[in-house]
Design a protein around this motif. Structure first.
Motif: not given
Ligand code: SF4
Ligand code: SF4
Length: 302
Positions: A164-168, A173-175, A203-205, A207-212
């Protein structure tokens, strides 16, 4: 120019990296350096020379082959001068005993997909497919995007295993090609996260929020590591974090194991922290039950 990536392994018949029988492609490079990392060969984005002295037959061919003069004969094994070694891999071509092995090789998207395609019948019968793992697969975003895209076009089920520690933007790009995200959460405590992984938790938190908030299912994986996050309050804090997300993900607790310790030595590194005792089965079940108290679907993984 074809898109290429540096991978360190392709694991066939993987059954813990998403649904069904899968082929997992491990990419090199990771932004974290977890003290308990069991894949230290994944951390450096470049290929790296590993040594397995027990395989050595003493032919000494490697010493002549090295253009840097980095190898010499020791009393019990070949000595590698890591300061001189450029990880070129030339010595490994003379070492048929596989006492010297270059971990990491460059492959094109087409070459990686061709390898994954070999087991297509197993995916079809089991609901499996391809998983990209690492390291952090999104560190090589062009390759990850190319391989996921090509696999999706070929009709494969795709899983992303990420820290999860990458730019959103990398997720964006992969989703479109990813059917399931396996997302590592190591701690909900900012200080402990920084101490044990070398990176902040922010960043991990986020990204997780945005992913969900996307349509892609997210499955959380928590490595349970004594001395870091194996206390009831550590797991409760993670449960609170997860239960506050827009869509509650499923959760899997993974028991820490010591398989990575020998790998550090082969790379000429010192294992940063030796954890003597993995968590007991009873503790894993208790921690899992405490996750369920937060209305999270939790299981203990393999
Ligand atoms: S080439 Fe391999 S087997 Fe031969 S001496 Fe070197 S490390 Fe040992
Ligand atoms: S990887 Fe290259 S530089 Fe390093 S020991 Fe082998 S031949 Fe020498």
């Amino acid at each position: 120019m074809p898109v290429t990536g540096i991978i360190f392994d392709i694991k066939k018949f993987a059954i813990h990296d998403g649904p069904g029988i899968r082929t997992t492609v491990f990419l090199k490079g990771c932004p974290l350096s977890c003290l308990w990392c069991h894949n230290p060969e994944s951390q450096d984005p470049r290929p790296a020379l590993a040594q397995f002295p027990r395989n050595c037959i003493g032919c000494l061919k490697c010493i002549d082959a090295c253009p840097q003069g980095a190898l010499s004969k020791g009393e019990t094994q070949i000595i590698i001068d890591r300061a001189k070694c450029t990880n070129c891999g030339i010595c490994t071509e003379t070492c048929y005993a596989e006492a010297l092995v270059l971990q990491g090789r460059e492959v094109t998207v087409e070459e990686a997909l061709a390898e994954v395609e070999k087991d297509r019948p197993f995916y079809e019968n089991s609901g499996g497919g391809m998983t990209l793992s690492g390291g952090e697969p999104l560190m090589q975003i062009d390759f990850a995007e190319g391989l996921f895209g090509a696999a999706k076009e070929a009709g494969l089920h795709n899983v992303l295993d990420t820290c999860g520690h990458v730019p959103w933007e990398y997720f964006e790009r992969v989703l479109p090609y990813v059917d399931l995200v396996l997302y590592d959460v190591k701690s909900a405590d900012p200080k402990e996260h920084r101490r044990s992984t070398g990176q902040s938790i922010g960043l991990i938190q986020s990204n997780l929020r945005r992913l969900t908030q996307t349509a892609t299912p997210v499955h959380i994986r928590v490595p349970v590591v004594p001395g870091h996050n194996a206390q009831a309050e550590d797991i409760r804090a993670i449960a609170e974090l997860l239960s506050g997300l827009d869509h509650k993900p499923t959760v899997e607790l993974l028991k820490y194991h010591r398989l990575g310790e020998g790998k550090y030595e082969s790379l000429g590194q010192v294992c940063p922290e030796v954890i003597e005792e993995p968590p007991s089965d009873e503790l894993m079940q208790e921690l899992c039950a405490s996750m369920q108290n937060y209305d999270l679907r939790c299981k203990v993984g393999g």
